[in-house]
Design an enzyme around this catalytic site. Structure first.
Site, PDB file in Angstrom:
ATOM      1  N   ASP A  99      -2.451 -10.325  -2.808  1.00 10.59           N
ATOM      2  CA  ASP A  99      -3.110  -9.935  -1.555  1.00 10.59           C
ATOM      3  C   ASP A  99      -4.571  -9.602  -1.850  1.00 10.59           C
ATOM      4  O   ASP A  99      -4.914  -9.152  -2.944  1.00 10.59           O
ATOM      5  CB  ASP A  99      -2.396  -8.700  -0.987  1.00 10.59           C
ATOM      6  CG  ASP A  99      -2.909  -8.273   0.377  1.00 10.59           C
ATOM      7  OD1 ASP A  99      -2.243  -8.618   1.370  1.00 10.59           O
ATOM      8  OD2 ASP A  99      -3.956  -7.584   0.441  1.00 10.59           O
TER       9      ASP A  99
ATOM     10  N   HIS B 163       0.813  -1.223   0.000  1.00  7.05           N
ATOM     11  CA  HIS B 163       0.000   0.000   0.000  1.00  7.05           C
ATOM     12  C   HIS B 163       0.848   1.275   0.000  1.00  7.05           C
ATOM     13  O   HIS B 163       0.325   2.358  -0.240  1.00  7.05           O
ATOM     14  CB  HIS B 163      -0.934   0.036   1.211  1.00  7.05           C
ATOM     15  CG  HIS B 163      -1.996  -1.013   1.191  1.00  7.05           C
ATOM     16  ND1 HIS B 163      -2.894  -1.135   0.150  1.00  7.05           N
ATOM     17  CD2 HIS B 163      -2.299  -2.013   2.069  1.00  7.05           C
ATOM     18  CE1 HIS B 163      -3.711  -2.158   0.392  1.00  7.05           C
ATOM     19  NE2 HIS B 163      -3.366  -2.710   1.549  1.00  7.05           N
TER      20      HIS B 163
ATOM     21  N   HIS C 164      -6.169  -7.115  -0.947  1.00  4.64           N
ATOM     22  CA  HIS C 164      -6.344  -5.679  -1.180  1.00  4.64           C
ATOM     23  C   HIS C 164      -5.565  -5.216  -2.409  1.00  4.64           C
ATOM     24  O   HIS C 164      -4.518  -5.775  -2.742  1.00  4.64           O
ATOM     25  CB  HIS C 164      -5.881  -4.882   0.044  1.00  4.64           C
ATOM     26  CG  HIS C 164      -6.608  -5.230   1.309  1.00  4.64           C
ATOM     27  ND1 HIS C 164      -6.157  -6.191   2.189  1.00  4.64           N
ATOM     28  CD2 HIS C 164      -7.765  -4.756   1.819  1.00  4.64           C
ATOM     29  CE1 HIS C 164      -7.007  -6.287   3.210  1.00  4.64           C
ATOM     30  NE2 HIS C 164      -8.001  -5.432   3.008  1.00  4.64           N
TER      31      HIS C 164
ATOM     32  N   ASP D 245      -4.710 -13.016   2.885  1.00  2.00           N
ATOM     33  CA  ASP D 245      -5.994 -12.510   3.411  1.00  2.00           C
ATOM     34  C   ASP D 245      -7.139 -12.790   2.432  1.00  2.00           C
ATOM     35  O   ASP D 245      -8.274 -12.356   2.672  1.00  2.00           O
ATOM     36  CB  ASP D 245      -5.911 -11.022   3.786  1.00  2.00           C
ATOM     37  CG  ASP D 245      -5.164 -10.163   2.790  1.00  2.00           C
ATOM     38  OD1 ASP D 245      -4.762 -10.662   1.726  1.00  2.00           O
ATOM     39  OD2 ASP D 245      -4.986  -8.959   3.076  1.00  2.00           O
TER      40      ASP D 245
HETATM   41  C1  OKP Z   1      -3.270  -4.306   4.480  1.00  2.00           C
HETATM   42  B1  OKP Z   1      -2.868  -5.448   3.531  1.00  2.00           B
HETATM   43  C2  OKP Z   1     -11.101  -2.424   8.017  1.00  2.00           C
HETATM   44  C3  OKP Z   1     -10.576  -1.399   7.052  1.00  2.00           C
HETATM   45  C4  OKP Z   1      -9.309  -1.857   6.376  1.00  2.00           C
HETATM   46  C5  OKP Z   1      -6.870  -1.476   6.372  1.00  2.00           C
HETATM   47  C6  OKP Z   1      -6.559  -2.759   5.708  1.00  2.00           C
HETATM   48  C7  OKP Z   1      -5.117  -2.833   5.323  1.00  2.00           C
HETATM   49  C8  OKP Z   1      -4.745  -4.136   4.662  1.00  2.00           C
HETATM   50  N1  OKP Z   1     -12.050  -1.854   8.911  1.00  2.00           N
HETATM   51  N2  OKP Z   1      -8.153  -1.374   7.030  1.00  2.00           N
HETATM   52  O1  OKP Z   1      -3.197  -5.243   2.197  1.00  2.00           O
HETATM   53  O2  OKP Z   1      -3.302  -6.746   3.927  1.00  2.00           O
HETATM   54 ZN    ZN Z   2      -4.368  -7.189   2.292  1.00  2.00          ZN
HETATM   55 MG    MG Z   3      -3.936  -7.562  -4.669  1.00  2.00          MG
END
Ligand code: OKP
Ligand code: ZN
Ligand code: MG
Length: 348
Positions: A200, A164, A202, A289
């Site tokens: 990932d 990120h 995200h 995740d």
């Molecule tokens: C980091 B990685 C949850 C909101 C999300 C941040 C997530 C960061 C993920 N209430 N908060 O990409 O695993």
């Molecule tokens: Zn993530």
């Molecule tokens: Mg990704």
């Protein structure tokens, strides 16, 4: 070195990142991104005798500053001391940003600078964050060096994670973009093309932004639809790169409930794009995740799916660095992360 004894790089200095708070739902909770995550994965690496576990070498800030802006690096180094000097009672948490129509200039005050150098508020900073972030980059760079020296693949067990982090923004538990630093290190050592595949849950917003106008580093991310998932403000499928980089960024987004059978079609699309690109090296930003029981995500991958995933990445045939990103909450993150490596090795 064969592919049947994958080395893992790990630094005990990750423990220095030990914040007590994460702003979530209007309260301060114990952070999801906690030290036991990588200890769980390390224990699985050892119990499965994946391969040798090495401590990182020290690379200094040179390779970090090939990706991150010097003023941002300086800010991170002194952030905690500046916060304490300002008399703040708790951990450093950004609470003000340059909103639309405001001026994107850097303020002197620590509250202003925290906002200037971040995009989210869940990532508290305290004593040791800087040291752990540096150690995490060294873990990735040590894995990169091993692969450049002939290893087929190496597991960089990074913590804190990195995908990120932009050139000058922290957030989403990330400070230095370990995958981007790794890819840039390959480029600086003469590799003409490098691909980063972000698995990932995200979107890898930092990685995308860092290479968005470049055709020498292909960036691909599979992730939860940003309309519904963090980081919300980047990661849509119409983001394909700009200028020289047009066509060298690919986002593949999925809705809540996505199982491996659907997600793996995106993996296939990603693999075909990477095969066409013919990179000299591949960096996998590996989050687990995507697991069905992950507490903050919404895909439905099962533990055995991570074996298939690893096997598909091996079939690409490129020298590969895995950088650890997310994966939370459950003991299964050890099994899942190491399953990727064992699937790659063809051991299971
Ligand atoms: C980091 B990685 C949850 C909101 C999300 C941040 C997530 C960061 C993920 N209430 N908060 O990409 O695993
Ligand atoms: Zn993530
Ligand atoms: Mg990704």
């Amino acid at each position: 070195p064969g592919i049947r004894d994958m080395k893992t790089v790990f630094s005990p200095l990750h423990h220095l990142r030990s914040v007590k708070t994460e702003l979530d739902g209007g309260i301060l909770i114990e952070p999801h991104e906690k030290p036991s995550r990588v200890e769980t994965i390390l224990a699985r690496v050892k119990s499965q005798t994946l391969g040798e576990v090495l401590e990182p070498e020290e690379f200094g800030l040179g390779p970090v500053k090939r990706v991150h802006k010097p003023d941002y690096v300086e800010f991170l180094e002194h952030c905690w001391a500046d916060w304490v000097a300002a008399g703040k009672p708790g951990e450093a948490i950004p609470a003000v940003w340059c909103g639309r129509g405001m001026r994107a200039r850097m303020p002197k005050d620590i509250d202003g600078r925290l906002g200037y150098y971040s995009f989210a508020a869940e990532t508290s900073i305290s004593d040791g964050t800087w040291e752990a972030a540096c150690a995490s980059a060294n873990v990735a760079l040590t894995a990169q060096k091993l692969v450049a020296n002939g290893e087929r693949a190496v597991f960089a067990l990074c913590r804190p994670p990195g995908h990120h982090a932009h050139a000058d923004l922290f957030g989403g538990y990330c400070f230095f973009n370990n995958a981007a630093i790794t890819a840039q290190a390959f480029r600086d050592q003469g590799y003409q093309r490098v691909a980063i595949l972000d698995l990932d849950f995200h979107h890898g917003n930092g990685t995308q932004a860092i290479f968005y106008d470049r055709s020498d580093v292909l960036t691909i991310s599979l992730h939860g639809d940003p309309d519904l998932a963090f980081p919300h403000f980047l990661g849509f499928e119409d983001e394909t790169g700009e200028g020289e980089g047009e066509g060298y960024n690919l986002n593949i987004v999925y809705p809540p409930g996505t199982p491996y059978g659907v997600w793996s079609q995106g993996l296939e699309t990603a693999c075909e794009r990477i095969a066409a690109f013919q990179p000299g090296a591949l960096v996998i930003a590996l989050g687990v995740d995507t697991f069905e029981d992950d507490p903050i995500s919404f895909f439905k991958l099962k533990s055995a799916d991570y074996l298939s995933l690893g096997k598909r990445i091996e079939q690409l045939g490129f020298p590969t660095v895995f950088t650890m990103e997310g994966g939370y909450g459950v003991d299964a993150i050890g099994v899942n992360a190491v399953n990727v490596m064992q699937g790659f090795e063809g051991k299971k």
